[in-house]
Design a protein around this motif. Structure first.
Motif, PDB file in Angstrom:
ATOM      1  N   PRO A  22       0.782  -1.242   0.000  1.00  0.00           N
ATOM      2  CA  PRO A  22       0.000   0.000   0.000  1.00  0.00           C
ATOM      3  C   PRO A  22       0.812   1.289   0.000  1.00  0.00           C
ATOM      4  CG  PRO A  22      -0.942  -1.582   1.519  1.00  0.00           C
ATOM      5  CD  PRO A  22       0.355  -2.161   1.072  1.00  0.00           C
ATOM      6  N   SER A  23       1.873   1.369   0.799  1.00  0.00           N
ATOM      7  CA  SER A  23       2.636   2.611   0.840  1.00  0.00           C
ATOM      8  C   SER A  23       3.326   2.867  -0.498  1.00  0.00           C
ATOM      9  CB  SER A  23       3.663   2.581   1.977  1.00  0.00           C
ATOM     10  OG  SER A  23       4.594   1.538   1.793  1.00  0.00           O
ATOM     11  N   VAL A  24       3.771   1.809  -1.140  1.00  0.00           N
ATOM     12  CA  VAL A  24       4.373   1.944  -2.472  1.00  0.00           C
ATOM     13  C   VAL A  24       3.346   2.478  -3.463  1.00  0.00           C
ATOM     14  CG1 VAL A  24       5.360   0.658  -4.415  1.00  0.00           C
ATOM     15  CG2 VAL A  24       6.091   0.138  -2.081  1.00  0.00           C
ATOM     16  N   ALA A  25       2.123   1.947  -3.390  1.00  0.00           N
ATOM     17  CA  ALA A  25       1.060   2.361  -4.307  1.00  0.00           C
ATOM     18  C   ALA A  25       0.697   3.833  -4.113  1.00  0.00           C
ATOM     19  CB  ALA A  25      -0.165   1.480  -4.102  1.00  0.00           C
ATOM     20  N   VAL A  26       0.628   4.287  -2.859  1.00  0.00           N
ATOM     21  CA  VAL A  26       0.295   5.692  -2.592  1.00  0.00           C
ATOM     22  C   VAL A  26       1.388   6.609  -3.117  1.00  0.00           C
ATOM     23  CG1 VAL A  26      -0.033   7.413  -0.765  1.00  0.00           C
ATOM     24  CG2 VAL A  26      -1.190   5.210  -0.613  1.00  0.00           C
ATOM     25  N   LYS A  27       2.636   6.267  -2.843  1.00  0.00           N
ATOM     26  CA  LYS A  27       3.751   7.116  -3.289  1.00  0.00           C
ATOM     27  C   LYS A  27       3.890   7.115  -4.815  1.00  0.00           C
ATOM     28  CE  LYS A  27       6.286   6.694   1.045  1.00  0.00           C
ATOM     29  NZ  LYS A  27       7.459   6.139   1.764  1.00  0.00           N
ATOM     30  N   ARG A  28       3.476   6.028  -5.433  1.00  0.00           N
ATOM     31  CA  ARG A  28       3.492   5.960  -6.898  1.00  0.00           C
ATOM     32  C   ARG A  28       2.420   6.876  -7.487  1.00  0.00           C
ATOM     33  NH1 ARG A  28       3.487   0.062  -7.819  1.00  0.00           N
ATOM     34  NH2 ARG A  28       1.277   0.216  -7.390  1.00  0.00           N
ATOM     35  N   ALA A  29       1.330   7.103  -6.733  1.00  0.00           N
ATOM     36  CA  ALA A  29       0.185   7.859  -7.249  1.00  0.00           C
ATOM     37  C   ALA A  29       0.292   9.364  -7.022  1.00  0.00           C
ATOM     38  CB  ALA A  29      -1.098   7.347  -6.586  1.00  0.00           C
ATOM     39  N   LEU A  30       1.084   9.776  -6.016  1.00  0.00           N
ATOM     40  CA  LEU A  30       1.164  11.195  -5.657  1.00  0.00           C
ATOM     41  C   LEU A  30       2.543  11.757  -5.961  1.00  0.00           C
ATOM     42  CD1 LEU A  30      -0.597  11.134  -2.150  1.00  0.00           C
ATOM     43  CD2 LEU A  30      -1.634  11.552  -4.382  1.00  0.00           C
ATOM     44  N   ALA A  31       2.562  12.910  -6.600  1.00  0.00           N
ATOM     45  CA  ALA A  31       3.825  13.603  -6.878  1.00  0.00           C
ATOM     46  C   ALA A  31       3.731  15.008  -6.294  1.00  0.00           C
ATOM     47  CB  ALA A  31       4.091  13.653  -8.373  1.00  0.00           C
ATOM     48  N   ARG A  32       4.629  15.325  -5.391  1.00  0.00           N
ATOM     49  CA  ARG A  32       4.599  16.655  -4.760  1.00  0.00           C
ATOM     50  C   ARG A  32       5.834  17.460  -5.126  1.00  0.00           C
ATOM     51  NH1 ARG A  32       4.475  18.315   1.738  1.00  0.00           N
ATOM     52  NH2 ARG A  32       4.388  20.564   1.325  1.00  0.00           N
ATOM     53  N   ASP A  33       5.598  18.694  -5.569  1.00  0.00           N
ATOM     54  CA  ASP A  33       6.676  19.644  -5.821  1.00  0.00           C
ATOM     55  C   ASP A  33       6.370  20.890  -4.994  1.00  0.00           C
ATOM     56  OD1 ASP A  33       8.716  21.183  -6.770  1.00  0.00           O
ATOM     57  OD2 ASP A  33       7.852  21.507  -8.756  1.00  0.00           O
ATOM     58  N   LYS A  34       7.067  21.033  -3.881  1.00  0.00           N
ATOM     59  CA  LYS A  34       6.794  22.094  -2.908  1.00  0.00           C
ATOM     60  C   LYS A  34       5.329  22.001  -2.480  1.00  0.00           C
ATOM     61  CE  LYS A  34      10.544  24.971  -4.657  1.00  0.00           C
ATOM     62  NZ  LYS A  34      10.935  26.248  -5.274  1.00  0.00           N
ATOM     63  N   ASN A  35       4.522  22.996  -2.771  1.00  0.00           N
ATOM     64  CA  ASN A  35       3.129  22.942  -2.336  1.00  0.00           C
ATOM     65  C   ASN A  35       2.162  22.618  -3.467  1.00  0.00           C
ATOM     66  OD1 ASN A  35       3.360  23.160   0.398  1.00  0.00           O
ATOM     67  ND2 ASN A  35       3.102  25.381   0.458  1.00  0.00           N
ATOM     68  N   THR A  36       2.677  22.051  -4.532  1.00  0.00           N
ATOM     69  CA  THR A  36       1.810  21.570  -5.615  1.00  0.00           C
ATOM     70  C   THR A  36       1.771  20.047  -5.570  1.00  0.00           C
ATOM     71  OG1 THR A  36       2.340  23.456  -7.029  1.00  0.00           O
ATOM     72  CG2 THR A  36       1.434  21.487  -8.104  1.00  0.00           C
ATOM     73  N   LEU A  37       0.577  19.503  -5.510  1.00  0.00           N
ATOM     74  CA  LEU A  37       0.397  18.052  -5.457  1.00  0.00           C
ATOM     75  C   LEU A  37      -0.269  17.581  -6.738  1.00  0.00           C
ATOM     76  CD1 LEU A  37       0.694  15.588  -3.492  1.00  0.00           C
ATOM     77  CD2 LEU A  37      -1.737  15.898  -2.980  1.00  0.00           C
ATOM     78  N   GLN A  38       0.394  16.657  -7.435  1.00  0.00           N
ATOM     79  CA  GLN A  38      -0.140  16.106  -8.670  1.00  0.00           C
ATOM     80  C   GLN A  38      -0.703  14.723  -8.382  1.00  0.00           C
ATOM     81  OE1 GLN A  38       0.050  18.022 -11.494  1.00  0.00           O
ATOM     82  NE2 GLN A  38      -1.258  16.585 -12.639  1.00  0.00           N
ATOM     83  N   VAL A  39      -1.983  14.521  -8.727  1.00  0.00           N
ATOM     84  CA  VAL A  39      -2.658  13.234  -8.552  1.00  0.00           C
ATOM     85  C   VAL A  39      -3.310  12.883  -9.883  1.00  0.00           C
ATOM     86  CG1 VAL A  39      -4.261  11.898  -7.149  1.00  0.00           C
ATOM     87  CG2 VAL A  39      -3.231  13.972  -6.209  1.00  0.00           C
ATOM     88  N   GLY A  40      -2.715  11.922 -10.593  1.00  0.00           N
ATOM     89  CA  GLY A  40      -3.249  11.610 -11.910  1.00  0.00           C
ATOM     90  C   GLY A  40      -3.197  12.846 -12.793  1.00  0.00           C
ATOM     91  N   ASN A  41      -4.340  13.235 -13.366  1.00  0.00           N
ATOM     92  CA  ASN A  41      -4.378  14.414 -14.239  1.00  0.00           C
ATOM     93  C   ASN A  41      -4.837  15.670 -13.506  1.00  0.00           C
ATOM     94  OD1 ASN A  41      -7.062  13.901 -13.861  1.00  0.00           O
ATOM     95  ND2 ASN A  41      -7.552  13.516 -16.017  1.00  0.00           N
ATOM     96  N   ARG A  42      -4.878  15.610 -12.176  1.00  0.00           N
ATOM     97  CA  ARG A  42      -5.301  16.759 -11.366  1.00  0.00           C
ATOM     98  C   ARG A  42      -4.117  17.354 -10.618  1.00  0.00           C
ATOM     99  NH1 ARG A  42     -10.932  16.860 -10.034  1.00  0.00           N
ATOM    100  NH2 ARG A  42     -12.039  15.764 -11.708  1.00  0.00           N
ATOM    101  N   PRO A  63      -0.882   1.467   6.403  1.00  0.00           N
ATOM    102  CA  PRO A  63       0.268   1.803   5.549  1.00  0.00           C
ATOM    103  C   PRO A  63      -0.041   2.885   4.519  1.00  0.00           C
ATOM    104  CG  PRO A  63      -0.538  -0.420   5.074  1.00  0.00           C
ATOM    105  CD  PRO A  63      -1.201   0.023   6.323  1.00  0.00           C
ATOM    106  N   MET A  64      -1.279   2.945   4.030  1.00  0.00           N
ATOM    107  CA  MET A  64      -1.643   4.029   3.105  1.00  0.00           C
ATOM    108  C   MET A  64      -1.559   5.375   3.814  1.00  0.00           C
ATOM    109  SD  MET A  64      -4.852   2.293   1.019  1.00  0.00           S
ATOM    110  CE  MET A  64      -5.025   3.532  -0.282  1.00  0.00           C
ATOM    111  N   SER A  65      -2.058   5.423   5.058  1.00  0.00           N
ATOM    112  CA  SER A  65      -2.020   6.667   5.833  1.00  0.00           C
ATOM    113  C   SER A  65      -0.587   7.069   6.151  1.00  0.00           C
ATOM    114  CB  SER A  65      -2.810   6.498   7.129  1.00  0.00           C
ATOM    115  OG  SER A  65      -4.175   6.228   6.866  1.00  0.00           O
TER     116      SER A  65
END
Length: 439
Positions: A22-42, A63-65
């Motif tokens: 689960p933790s691997v899956a969450v980190k694979r899904a979220l990309a953070r650059d400073k205060n911008t969070l990218q989730v998929g196409n959002r 583990p997701m949390s």
């Protein structure tokens, strides 16, 4: 039993489970650059939110949390993670609660009430993360106002022993609950929400995972009625009244596509049975096997599915088809067991026992059926190994394979011959994996 094949099957399963950690899956899904969070196409500007809430529920909620806490480590979070008994551990900011699975208990009800109270504080300038994984339907429960919780629990028990599919079971659950079938999306509106989903259902349909709390629901009270009729489930008074009122349009349906609350919701699938099967196939290939990934859509009665795998084993041994040996055939899905009497076991153990009977006397092959959560039914085993010698080995211990299959006693069968596969609770859940190896 061929210990080399047994070891190989265990290694292949291990690789599959690690791929959907689960933790691997969450980190694979979220990309953070400073205060911008990218989730998929959002893309989300974290500076714009007054509060960030987290509601995690399911076997993978802790583990997701933890992964989300690490990604948002410098931001204050308010929230709770609801998981199965024995899977809880302390988190930095998010409170952890344990409840029952697969049948809800008083802690499940309490968790549902606490989530409702917390989300009532969320407003338009807030962001809510929903971290959703298998088991969420029972771990976190809040029946409709006039439904008796005792009767709510009794219906869960009846559904789970009826042979109904998880889609059918969750269709009923959605209509009993104010938090399922889009209920959480309604509850959190007008706050924005992000749902990260680890799928434990065939086809990865979002409105079935954990009974679809944050997405539109396509099912109706008519579907609820058809299911209880099909499986001849007797409804107790408060639920019978709810169903009657639902059929007559006197109570609200679950939320449907097009409802404006979903304009503020975004859902992303981050872990699936297919991802696990791909990893299993890759590992088997690295170990020198010729591989075939059969399907991730396996459903039906466990003992009947086993006959197909036994037929594949016979075909490999006699004809070298569908591929040359050494062969590894991999599949996934979620079978069912229709319980007509007592017994101890789970759907994977029952499948392995049926396979052992069908494959009796065959050599140079092995079958493993296991749940990725490490828990098959109400037992401490993920599943079981079976081969052509299993029935004979059991007979030497005074165990009758066919009699034990009929009584759903697959756990004591494999316990008696030392072929249960115990790996402990894994903290993830993407249904079951079936591995057939032929030397």
């Amino acid at each position: 039993m061929h210990n080399g094949l047994k070891k190989d099957a265990a290694e292949i399963l291990k690789s599959a489970i690690e791929a959907v950690e689960p933790s691997v899956a969450v980190k694979r899904a979220l990309a953070r650059d400073k205060n911008t969070l990218q989730v998929g196409n959002r893309s989300y500007d974290l500076d714009k939110f007054r509060n960030i809430y987290v509601v995690a529920f399911g076997k993978a909620s802790v583990p997701m949390s933890k992964a989300l806490e690490e990604i948002l480590h410098d931001l204050p979070l308010k929230g709770m993670a609801i998981t199965k008994y024995g899977l809880g551990s302390k988190l930095e900011q998010i409170e952890v609660y344990e409840a029952a699975h697969p049948v809800p208990d008083e802690n499940s009800l309490k968790a549902g009430q606490m989530v409702k109270e917390m989300l009532s504080q969320a407003g338009k300038e807030d962001l809510v993360f929903f971290l959703i994984s298998g088991g969420g339907s029972s771990l976190f429960a809040l029946p409709r106002k006039d439904v008796s919780f005792k009767e709510f629990v009794k219906l869960h028990e009846a559904l789970l022993s009826s042979g109904a599919t998880i889609k059918e079971i969750n269709t009923v659950r959605k209509h009993l609950s104010v938090v399922k079938g889009g209920g959480l999306a309604r509850m959190v509106f007008p706050a924005q929400s992000i749902s990260l989903v680890l799928s434990d259902v065939v086809g990865d349909t979002l409105d079935i995972v954990a009974s679809g709390p944050t997405v539109p629901d396509s099912s109706t009270f008519e579907d609820f009625y058809d299911i209880v009729e099909r499986y001849q489930i007797k409804l107790l008074p408060s639920i019978s009244r709810l169903l009657e009122d639902g059929l007559n349009g006197l109570v609200e349906e679950t939320l449907k596509a097009g409802d404006p609350v979903f304009d503020r919701c975004y859902s992303k699938l981050i872990g699936t049975n297919c991802i696990a099967l791909d990893a299993a196939e890759k590992k088997a290939s690295q170990m020198g096997y010729n591989t075939l990934l059969l399907s991730s859509y396996i459903t039906g009665e466990s003992k009947e599915i086993a006959k197909v795998f036994a037929a594949l084993a016979k075909n490999e041994l006699l004809h070298g088809r569908p591929m040359s040996r050494p062969a590894c055939i991999i599949a996934g899905g979620e079978a069912t067991v229709t319980i007509r009497n007592g017994g101890k076991g789970g759907r994977c153990q029952e499948m392995a026992l049926s396979f052992a009977i069908e494959a009796e006397g065959l050599e140079d092959m092995l079958f493993l059926a296991a749940g990725t959560d490490g828990i098959d039914g109400p037992t401490d085993a993920a599943g079981a190994f079976a081969d052509g010698s299993s029935v004979e080995k059991a007979a030497m211990q005074g165990l009758d394979a066919r009699e034990m299959l009929n009584s759903h006693d697959s756990y004591p069968f494999f316990d008696g011959i030392g072929d249960l596969h115990k790996i402990g609770q894994t903290g993830t859940n993407v249904m079951d994996i079936y591995i057939l190896l032929v030397k």
